[in-house]
Scaffold this active site. Sequence first.
Site, mmCIF file in Angstrom:
data_model
loop_
_atom_site.group_PDB
_atom_site.id
_atom_site.type_symbol
_atom_site.label_atom_id
_atom_site.label_comp_id
_atom_site.label_asym_id
_atom_site.label_seq_id
_atom_site.Cartn_x
_atom_site.Cartn_y
_atom_site.Cartn_z
ATOM 1 N N ASN A 7 61.576 13.763 53.312
ATOM 2 C CA ASN A 7 60.388 13.928 52.486
ATOM 3 C C ASN A 7 60.813 13.766 51.026
ATOM 4 O O ASN A 7 61.367 14.692 50.438
ATOM 5 C CB ASN A 7 59.796 15.328 52.749
ATOM 6 N N TRP A 8 60.553 12.586 50.490
ATOM 7 C CA TRP A 8 60.997 12.298 49.112
ATOM 8 C C TRP A 8 60.194 13.058 48.061
ATOM 9 O O TRP A 8 60.558 13.053 46.887
ATOM 10 C CB TRP A 8 60.887 10.789 48.831
ATOM 11 N N LYS A 9 59.074 13.653 48.462
ATOM 12 C CA LYS A 9 58.184 14.331 47.500
ATOM 13 C C LYS A 9 57.865 13.389 46.325
ATOM 14 O O LYS A 9 57.684 12.195 46.561
ATOM 15 C CB LYS A 9 58.787 15.665 47.052
ATOM 16 N N HIS A 93 51.861 20.452 54.611
ATOM 17 C CA HIS A 93 53.051 20.883 53.876
ATOM 18 C C HIS A 93 52.678 22.025 52.926
ATOM 19 O O HIS A 93 51.593 22.022 52.334
ATOM 20 C CB HIS A 93 53.644 19.714 53.083
ATOM 21 N N GLU A 95 53.480 22.674 49.989
ATOM 22 C CA GLU A 95 53.117 22.287 48.618
ATOM 23 C C GLU A 95 51.670 21.804 48.561
ATOM 24 O O GLU A 95 50.976 22.007 47.561
ATOM 25 C CB GLU A 95 54.103 21.228 48.094
ATOM 26 N N GLU A 165 58.629 25.423 58.582
ATOM 27 C CA GLU A 165 59.207 25.461 57.233
ATOM 28 C C GLU A 165 58.820 26.763 56.549
ATOM 29 O O GLU A 165 57.752 26.843 55.921
ATOM 30 C CB GLU A 165 58.667 24.298 56.397
ATOM 31 N N GLY A 171 63.294 24.395 48.978
ATOM 32 C CA GLY A 171 63.766 24.108 47.620
ATOM 33 C C GLY A 171 64.465 25.269 46.936
ATOM 34 O O GLY A 171 64.656 25.244 45.724
ATOM 35 N N SER A 211 65.616 23.860 52.627
ATOM 36 C CA SER A 211 66.996 23.867 52.133
ATOM 37 C C SER A 211 68.024 23.366 53.149
ATOM 38 O O SER A 211 69.129 23.904 53.254
ATOM 39 C CB SER A 211 67.373 25.261 51.620
ATOM 40 N N GLY A 232 63.939 17.796 52.253
ATOM 41 C CA GLY A 232 63.371 17.438 50.952
ATOM 42 C C GLY A 232 64.471 17.012 49.995
ATOM 43 O O GLY A 232 64.952 15.878 50.020
ATOM 44 N N GLY A 233 64.911 17.954 49.161
ATOM 45 C CA GLY A 233 65.897 17.695 48.111
ATOM 46 C C GLY A 233 67.092 16.842 48.539
ATOM 47 O O GLY A 233 67.467 15.903 47.829
HETATM 48 P P1 PGA Z 1 63.835 21.169 50.746
HETATM 49 O O1 PGA Z 1 62.322 20.782 51.114
HETATM 50 O O2 PGA Z 1 64.704 20.486 51.783
HETATM 51 O O3 PGA Z 1 64.042 20.626 49.372
HETATM 52 O O4 PGA Z 1 63.936 22.645 50.843
HETATM 53 C C1 PGA Z 1 61.891 20.719 52.434
HETATM 54 C C2 PGA Z 1 60.450 20.350 52.489
HETATM 55 O O5 PGA Z 1 59.697 20.699 51.564
HETATM 56 O O6 PGA Z 1 59.994 19.699 53.427
#
Ligand code: PGA
Length: 249
Positions: A7-9, A93, A95, A165, A171, A211, A232-233
């Site tokens: 997930n590149w966000k 998600h 977010e 999640e 994050g 994470s 994500g990150g």
């Molecule tokens: P993260 O994000 O790996 O940066 O914690 C995961 C996600 O939001 O899907």
Amino acid sequence: MKFVIANWKLNPLTQLKAKELVVSSARSAQKMRNTRVVICPPFIWIPYVKSVLKKPIELGAQNAFWEAQGAFTGEVSPVMLKSVGCQWVILGHSERRNIFKENDSVINKKVKCALDTGLKVILAVGEQEREEEVHLVSAMLEMQVENALEGISKQKIKNVVIAYEPIWAIGTGKAETPQGALNAALLVRKIIGKKYGHSAAKNLKVLYGGSVTDKNVASFVNQDGIDGVLVGGASVNPKIFSKLLEALK
Ligand code: PGA
């Protein structure tokens, strides 16, 4: 087969950087035998990423609207996503839930429209705060899963993957323990079993996200009850993402 969903966000900021990232990710993914890698770039990079993308990477979006077409300024339809080569979409998600105030009913409409279009859905669920009381987490997950999948048939559930999640782990560098993630994954499977029966629960893919890094990825993916990770990150740093895939070989 285990999944790694990237997930590149809201990254990267330029088309050139998107190219570098996808080329490097594809190079690492090509060496994988038992892993399905799905890249979910921001909408704007999707056609471009598709054009430079090599097999075996699959393509997904990070969101989609709940209608196919019409007067909905600024939205992107699942039909459009499919037409540019997306097979997947992440919905629910945290977010989207927290920042964009998407509630369960919005998520449910989006899940329905995406599945009707023929996209596969990665449905994200998870509790807000770290919670010692297992029954509270369980009730929360049950509510989120039930509401998001209301009116979704047994046939369609085959195209849904659920990502557990916990929001406190996203994050923050504070991942859930592999055992904690496994317990939640088992819970999610149980909820699906109750709603759709044993074979749906057995066939369901449940992922962990929050994470995940090159250092801890194997501890999640090597659990029998966890079918992969949502990253994500660590997915937007070419070096780390390549190490992360390497750790699963
Ligand atoms: P993260 O994000 O790996 O940066 O914690 C995961 C996600 O939001 O899907």
